[in-house]
Design an enzyme around this catalytic site. Structure first.
Site, mmCIF file in Angstrom:
data_model
loop_
_atom_site.group_PDB
_atom_site.id
_atom_site.type_symbol
_atom_site.label_atom_id
_atom_site.label_comp_id
_atom_site.label_asym_id
_atom_site.label_seq_id
_atom_site.Cartn_x
_atom_site.Cartn_y
_atom_site.Cartn_z
ATOM 1 N N SER A 1 20.537 -3.265 20.175
ATOM 2 C CA SER A 1 19.249 -3.329 20.010
ATOM 3 C C SER A 1 18.695 -2.012 19.576
ATOM 4 O O SER A 1 17.278 -1.906 19.495
ATOM 5 C CB SER A 1 18.728 -3.855 21.253
ATOM 6 O OG SER A 1 18.807 -3.155 22.315
ATOM 7 N N GLU A 2 19.329 -1.060 19.596
ATOM 8 C CA GLU A 2 18.653 0.441 19.476
ATOM 9 C C GLU A 2 17.855 0.642 18.271
ATOM 10 O O GLU A 2 16.765 1.435 18.547
ATOM 11 C CB GLU A 2 19.808 1.494 19.259
ATOM 12 C CG GLU A 2 20.841 1.665 20.558
ATOM 13 C CD GLU A 2 21.873 0.719 20.820
ATOM 14 O OE1 GLU A 2 22.745 0.965 21.625
ATOM 15 O OE2 GLU A 2 21.950 -0.142 20.024
ATOM 16 N N VAL A 3 18.033 0.163 17.192
ATOM 17 C CA VAL A 3 17.307 0.323 15.958
ATOM 18 C C VAL A 3 15.740 -0.154 16.348
ATOM 19 O O VAL A 3 14.757 0.123 15.620
ATOM 20 C CB VAL A 3 17.599 -0.039 14.534
ATOM 21 C CG1 VAL A 3 18.914 0.465 14.209
ATOM 22 C CG2 VAL A 3 17.764 -1.748 14.708
ATOM 23 N N LEU B 1 16.107 3.979 17.627
ATOM 24 C CA LEU B 1 17.339 4.748 17.648
ATOM 25 C C LEU B 1 18.484 4.363 17.117
ATOM 26 O O LEU B 1 18.430 3.416 16.543
ATOM 27 C CB LEU B 1 17.493 4.744 19.571
ATOM 28 C CG LEU B 1 16.217 5.124 20.468
ATOM 29 C CD1 LEU B 1 16.786 4.799 21.987
ATOM 30 C CD2 LEU B 1 16.166 6.552 20.148
ATOM 31 N N LEU C 1 14.027 0.155 18.832
ATOM 32 C CA LEU C 1 13.756 1.482 19.663
ATOM 33 C C LEU C 1 13.459 2.718 18.796
ATOM 34 O O LEU C 1 13.024 3.655 19.439
ATOM 35 C CB LEU C 1 14.043 1.559 20.824
ATOM 36 C CG LEU C 1 14.211 0.146 21.755
ATOM 37 C CD1 LEU C 1 14.964 0.733 23.170
ATOM 38 C CD2 LEU C 1 12.826 -0.103 22.155
#
Length: 262
Positions: free
Chosen positions: A135-137, A141, A139
């Site tokens: 899920s980083e992108v 990231l 946020l």
């Protein structure tokens, strides 16, 4: 050792390391990272332990980074941020290179950095209904520190999709792309993990350690003269080892090898 964020139990030569922050979906912070690094380092050196199970309490396996920790990181200097990231990277490597085989028991959803924990393990068993997500992108990231392990586990093409889209995918998709080895009903999860752990604990400890290293060293290597010499040297060395000689002798003499009685 007492750990603030983990429960650890050892039985029948198998250590179970359980993430124990269920109220925070087992999200990790600097304390959890330090606990995991220390636990896997100690268990990796413990001659009484032949296999390690990584498990979690509560409905989620690991939600990634603790939001409170992330808020603190937002105020870090570039040097502090890099040092913090290196501690996470070092912890994941400790799991990945542990001389003891590691089985992930994934009973609940696994997101972001949690997928790094799973991908660093040798064998992954997930319950039906579990969801995974990088899920980083979402946020702003990227899954940088976990990427070496996740890409090895799921392959480059799957990583291209899930790194970029942050889509959730289920346990069956995780198995299809190679992240999970087995997907079983929740009621069969413990029995499946226990059977795998027992099989690992019954094998030659030295051979298991060397076989694990063999996969790391040989995967992706070109099949050239250097590789042939390397692999020939490895089998020659282990044939001459104490456990190698004992294993062959016990097979020929139709008896149990000595490591089953220790």
């Amino acid at each position: 050792m007492n750990y603030e964020t983990l429960d650890i139990a050892v039985a029948a030569k198998v250590a179970t390391v359980t993430l124990n922050r269920p109220q925070l979906r087992n999200a990790f912070n600097e304390t959890a990272i330090a606990d995991l690094a220390m636990a896997f380092d100690e268990l990796g050196q413990d001659p009484a332990v032949r296999a390690i199970v990584l498990a979690a309490n509560g409905p989620a396996f690991c939600a990634g980074a603790d939001l409170h920790w992330m808020k603190r990181m937002a105020a870090y200097s570039p040097a502090e941020n890099e040092a913090d990231a290196m501690r996470l990277a070092a912890m994941l490597r400790t799991i990945y290179v542990s001389p003891k085989p590691v089985v992930a028991r994934v009973q609940g959803d696994c997101y972001a950095g949690g997928m790094g924990l799973v991908a660093a393990c040798d064998i992954v068993v997930a319950a039906e209904g579990v969801n995974f997500c990088l899920s980083e992108v979402k946020l702003g990231l990227v899954p940088a520190t976990i990427s070496p392990y996740v890409i090895k586990a799921m392959g480059e093409q799957a990583a291209r999709r899930y790194f970029l889209t942050a889509e959730r995918f289920d346990a069956l998709e995780a198995r299809r792309i190679g992240l999970a080895h087995e997907v079983v009903p929740m009621e069969a999860l413990d029995a499946t993990v226990s059977a795998i752990a027992r099989a690992l604990a019954a094998n030659s400890p030295n051979a298991v350690r060397e076989a694990k290293k063999l996969v790391r060293d040989i995967a992706g290597a070109p099949v050239d003269d250097a590789l042939l010499a390397d692999t020939a040297g490895r089998i020659a060395a282990i044939r001459a080892s104490e456990e190698g000689r004992e294993g062959v002798a016990s097979f020929l003499e139709k008896r149990k090898p000595s490591w089953l009685s220790t």
